[in-house]
Write a protein that holds these residues in place. Structure first.
Motif, short mmCIF file in Angstrom:
data_model
loop_
_atom_site.label_atom_id
_atom_site.label_comp_id
_atom_site.label_asym_id
_atom_site.label_seq_id
_atom_site.Cartn_x
_atom_site.Cartn_y
_atom_site.Cartn_z
N GLY A 52 -0.81 -1.57 -4.31
CA GLY A 52 -0.60 -0.13 -4.14
C GLY A 52 -1.76 0.57 -3.47
O GLY A 52 -1.61 1.67 -2.97
N HIS A 53 -2.91 -0.05 -3.43
CA HIS A 53 -4.06 0.63 -2.81
C HIS A 53 -4.32 0.06 -1.42
O HIS A 53 -3.78 -0.97 -1.04
CB HIS A 53 -5.30 0.48 -3.69
CG HIS A 53 -5.69 -0.94 -3.95
ND1 HIS A 53 -5.23 -1.63 -5.06
CD2 HIS A 53 -6.43 -1.81 -3.24
CE1 HIS A 53 -5.72 -2.86 -5.03
NE2 HIS A 53 -6.44 -3.00 -3.93
N GLY A 54 -5.22 0.74 -0.70
CA GLY A 54 -5.60 0.28 0.64
C GLY A 54 -4.54 0.60 1.69
O GLY A 54 -3.69 1.47 1.50
N ALA A 79 0.86 -1.19 0.00
CA ALA A 79 0.00 0.00 0.00
C ALA A 79 0.89 1.23 0.00
O ALA A 79 1.98 1.22 0.55
CB ALA A 79 -0.90 0.00 1.22
N TYR A 127 5.77 3.32 2.13
CA TYR A 127 5.03 2.15 1.66
C TYR A 127 4.84 1.16 2.81
O TYR A 127 5.72 1.01 3.65
CB TYR A 127 5.79 1.42 0.56
CG TYR A 127 5.95 2.19 -0.73
CD1 TYR A 127 5.08 1.98 -1.79
CD2 TYR A 127 6.99 3.10 -0.89
CE1 TYR A 127 5.24 2.68 -2.99
CE2 TYR A 127 7.16 3.79 -2.08
CZ TYR A 127 6.27 3.57 -3.13
OH TYR A 127 6.43 4.26 -4.31
N THR A 181 -4.26 -4.58 2.13
CA THR A 181 -3.39 -4.02 1.08
C THR A 181 -3.62 -4.75 -0.23
O THR A 181 -4.05 -5.91 -0.26
CB THR A 181 -1.91 -4.17 1.47
OG1 THR A 181 -1.67 -5.52 1.85
CG2 THR A 181 -1.55 -3.25 2.60
#
Lengths: 441, 217
Positions: free
Chosen positions: B167-169, A397, A416, B164
Motif C-alpha cells: 500500500g505504500h510507495g 501502492a 491503485y 511498491t
C-alpha cells in the motif's frame, strides 16, 4: 512592364531600385497620423496597415464616423489612400481591393457573405486556385462547402489553410507552451543615431528573437517594436505578416522601422535610440524555420505519407497528441487529428493536480476505463484475474484519491498501482467496482 | 605502466559483454525487431525504445491496433510529442497497406499486428523496411511471428517492479528479462536484462546477460 521593355520605349528612363526602408520612412508619418485617431496600428508592408478598430468604434460613435475621421486624417497626404472595413484582416484586405479612385472606402457588413463570393484566387496560391477551378470550384463559398476531411485528404495543409480562409477564419495559430518572456531587448549608451548601426542592431535582435522561439517550434506573425529615445520618448509600432516572420524578414521590418524613426520626417526619435525591444505576438508553428537536424525533403515525404494513410484509413485514424494537465494518464493527453488545428489545452499543464499518478506512465491506456476483476480481502488487493487465470498480487501502492466533480454528479475514486508476476496495472475503484486505467507494458 | 594494464585486465571481458548486450538491444536502419509477450511484460516500452533514437532525425509512427497506445510513455522516452504519430486502425484489410505506406516516409515504425495477417504480408513488409532502411518493430497481438522475418526477436520472460509495498510507495523502477534471438544474437539465444525508470531511454543492465530470473511469469 519589364525594365528592358521600358528602356526600349524610353531610352532616358532611370531605373530606381525599390527601397522599402525609404518607403517606410515615408509611410511612417501616415501611420502616426492614423495613430492619432486609433492606437496600435499594425503594419504589414510599407504602404499597407491594419487598424484594429474594436475599441475606437464606440469612442467615435460608430464605424461610419470613425472611417470618416481616418479618411479625413489621410487627406493630408493626398487622395490616393484606400480603406476597407471588415471583421477580419483577410476580408479587410479584400475589401480594399474592391475600392476605386471614386469610391475609396469599402465597408463589408457580412464577412461570411463577402468572402463566399470572392474568386478562389483570393487564397493566394495560383496553382491551387487553378486546380480548384479545374474541379469547378470558382468561389471561396463553393470551396467552403466542400467537406473539410476531403479537402485535407486531397490537398493537405495547403488545402486546410484554403478551407479555413474560405470560412473567414484566416490563418491558424498553434497553441503551445510559450516561454514566460519571449521578448528581446537591448540598451545603448551612447544612443544610436546612425542608421547603419541601427541596421546591425536590428539584425542581432531579430536573430535572437527568432532563435529563442525556434526551440519551442514557434515563429511570430506579429512583432511589436518598442524604442526609447535618449530624451525618454517611447515609440511603439506593431508589424504583422500573414506568414510567420523569419530572421531575415523580421530584420528588414525592424530596419525599416528604425530608419523611419531616425530619419523620418516626423523625427520620432530625438537624440538617438537608447533602448530597443522586440516583443513577439500571435505565435504559430506553421512555416517555421527548420532546425539543423530537420530535413525539408524528409518532412515533405512524411506529410505525403501521412496524407496517404489518412486517405486509406480515414482522417480520424491519424493522430498526434500533446501534453495537458490531469490526474489520470488518459486525462494528461490531448489528442487531435494530424493536420488539424491543434485543440487548445483544456487543462492547465502547470497546475499542481494533487492526487495525480506519479511517473512512470503506463504504456497502454484504454480510451475509457474497462472493468477489471480484482479480489479484495479486507480492502486489500489479493488476486487479479487475467484472462482465465487468477494471478496473486505481489505488492501495490495507493490509494490516490480522486474526489471528482461532485457538482456534476461524478463520484470519487481510489486509484491503485497493482504489481503481479505478470506485470503492473493501474486501476481505480469507483462505487465499489474496479476498473483498469492503464497497463505498465 | 605495466602494472596499470594488469590492473584493468580483469574488467575487460565485462565491458565486452556489456557492449555486446547493448548492440543486441538496438536497431539499425532497415532492421526489424519482433516482440512476443503478454501486455504488462514491458514489451511496448522496450520496442518503442528501440526506435526512439530515430526521433531526433524525424517522425515515428505507432500503428495502434488495440487503441490503447499512450503517448505519455513515448514522451518519457524522450520522443518529441510532435514527432510521435499514432495511427489507430484494427482493419486487417488495410493494415498491410498502411504499414507499407508508413515505411516509405517515417523515420521509424512500431506496428501492432492484428489477428489474421498472413505471414507472406509480414515478409513483404520486412523486405520493404530493409529496402527503405526504416527500422520496424512488429508486435503481434496474438500468435507468433514467422521464422526469419526479424533481425531481433525479444520474448518477455520476467518483469520485476521496485517501489511498491503493501500500500505504500509507488512504482519506481522496472527490470525486465528478455530472451533475445535472431540474427542480432548470431543464432544463439541470449538473455538480456533491461532497467527502466520511466524517465529516459531504457538501458541494458551491465553484466546480467547470464543471470537467471528470480521470479518467473
Amino acid at each position: 512592364m519589364g525594365r528592358r521593355a521600358a528602356e526600349a520605349l524610353c531610352p532616358t528612363v532611370v531605373t530606381i531600385e525599390r527601397d522599402q526602408s525609404r518607403d517606410m520612412a515615408r509611410f511612417e508619418p501616415v501611420v502616426e497620423r492614423i495613430e492619432s485617431v486609433v492606437p496600435r496600428v499594425e503594419i504589414a508592408d510599407p504602404g499597407r496597415a491594419f487598424i484594429p478598430i474594436r475599441g475606437a468604434v464606440a469612442y467615435y460613435g460608430g464605424e461610419q464616423a470613425l472611417i470618416e475621421r481616418i479618411d479625413k486624417e489621410l487627406d493630408a497626404f493626398g487622395d490616393d489612400h484606400r480603406l476597407g472595413l471588415a471583421a477580419g484582416p483577410f476580408a479587410a484586405w479584400q475589401a480594399v481591393q474592391r475600392t476605386s479612385p471614386e469610391s475609396r472606402v469599402f465597408v463589408v457588413t457580412d464577412d461570411d457573405a463577402f468572402i463566399s463570393q470572392l474568386d478562389v484566387s483570393a487564397i493566394g496560391s495560383e496553382e491551387l486556385a487553378a486546380t480548384f477551378r479545374w474541379l469547378g470550384i470558382t468561389t471561396l463559398g463553393a470551396l467552403g462547402e466542400l467537406p473539410y476531411d476531403a479537402v485535407i485528404s486531397r490537398f493537405g495543409r495547403q488545402g486546410m489553410d484554403a478551407h479555413r480562409i474560405a470560412h473567414g477564419m484566416g490563418r491558424s495559430t498553434s497553441p503551445r507552451d510559450i516561454p514566460p518572456d519571449p521578448g528581446v531587448e537591448s540598451s545603448f549608451d551612447p544612443p544610436i543615431q546612425d542608421f547603419e548601426q541601427a541596421s546591425f542592431i536590428a539584425r542581432n535582435l531579430a536573430q535572437r528573437l527568432i532563435g529563442g522561439l525556434a526551440p519551442h517550434g514557434m515563429a511570430p506573425h506579429r512583432v511589436i517594436v518598442t524604442a526609447i529615445a535618449a530624451d525618454g520618448t517611447e515609440r511603439v509600432r506593431a508589424w504583422r505578416s500573414a506568414d510567420p516572420f523569419d530572421d531575415h524578414t523580421l530584420t528588414d521590418r525592424v530596419r525599416w522601422q528604425l530608419r523611419a524613426w531616425i530619419e523620418g520626417v516626423s523625427a520620432g526619435i530625438r537624440g538617438g535610440i537608447s533602448f530597443l525591444r522586440l516583443e513577439p505576438d500571435d505565435l504559430s508553428g506553421s512555416g517555421r524555420q527548420l532546425s539543423l537536424a530537420e530535413d525539408a525533403k524528409e518532412i515533405i515525404e512524411m506529410q505525403r505519407v501521412l496524407m496517404e494513410v489518412q486517405a486509406i484509413a480515414g482522417p480520424d485514424s491519424v493522430l498526434v497528441a500533446s501534453p495537458q494537465g490531469g490526474r489520470d494518464p488518459a486525462q494528461q493527453v490531448l489528442w487531435s487529428r494530424w493536420g488539424d488545428e491543434p485543440v487548445s489545452h483544456a487543462r492547465d499543464l502547470d497546475a499542481p493536480w494533487p492526487g495525480s499518478i506519479p511517473s512512470p506512465a503506463p504504456a497502454l491506456v484504454p480510451p475509457e476505463p474497462v472493468p477489471f476483476v480484482v479480489s479484495w480481502v479486507d480492502g486489500l488487493p489479493e488476486q487479479v484475474r487475467l484472462a482465465s487465470r487468477w494471478v496473486p498480487v505481489l505488492s501495490w501502492a495507493g490509494p490516490w484519491r480522486s474526489v471528482g466533480r461532485w457538482w456534476d454528479g461524478e463520484s470519487s475514486a481510489d486509484r491503485y498501482q497493482i504489481v503481479t508476476s505478470a506485470g503492473a496495472y493501474l486501476c481505480e475503484v469507483r462505487e465499489g467496482k474496479t476498473y483498469l486505467l492503464g497497463v505498465y507494458d | 605502466m605495466v602494472a596499470h594494464i594488469e590492473s584493468v585486465a580483469p574488467v575487460a571481458p565485462v565491458e565486452v559483454r556489456d557492449r555486446r548486450a547493448e548492440e543486441i538491444f538496438s536497431l539499425s536502419p532497415g532492421q526489424i525487431a519482433g516482440l512476443s509477450g503478454i501486455p504488462g511484460s514491458g514489451l511496448t516500452r522496450a520496442g518503442l525504445s528501440l526506435i526512439a533514437p530515430y526521433a531526433s532525425e524525424g517522425h515515428l509512427a505507432y500503428l495502434d491496433v488495440r487503441g490503447w497506445a499512450s503517448p505519455l510513455m513515448a514522451w518519457e522516452l524522450g520522443i518529441d510529442p510532435e514527432r510521435f504519430i499514432v495511427i489507430r486502425t484494427d482493419d486487417i484489410v488495410i493494415w498491410s497497406r498502411v504499414v507499407g505506406t508508413l515505411l516509405d516516409g517515417m523515420r521509424g515504425v512500431y506496428a501492432e499486428i492484428p489477428r489474421g495477417i498472413k505471414d507472406s504480408a509480414l515478409r513483404t513488409l520486412a523486405a520493404r523496411a530493409r529496402t527503405r532502411r526504416t527500422p520496424l518493430v512488429f508486435r503481434p497481438i496474438a500468435g507468433k511471428l514467422p521464422q526469419g522475418v526479424v533481425h531481433l526477436h525479444l520474448e518477455a520472460r520476467d518483469v520485476e517492479w521496485e517501489g511498491t509495498g503493501q500500500g505504500h510507495g509507488a512504482l519506481i523502477r522496472r527490470r525486465t528479462l528478455l530472451d533475445a534471438s535472431g540474427k542480432a544474437t548470431r543464432g544463439m539465444e541470449r538473455t538480456i536484462e533491461i532497467e527502466d525508470d520511466g524517465t529516459n531511454h531504457m538501458r541494458v543492465v551491465p553484466n546480467l546477460g547470464s543471470q537467471t530470473s528470480r521470479r518467473f511469469a
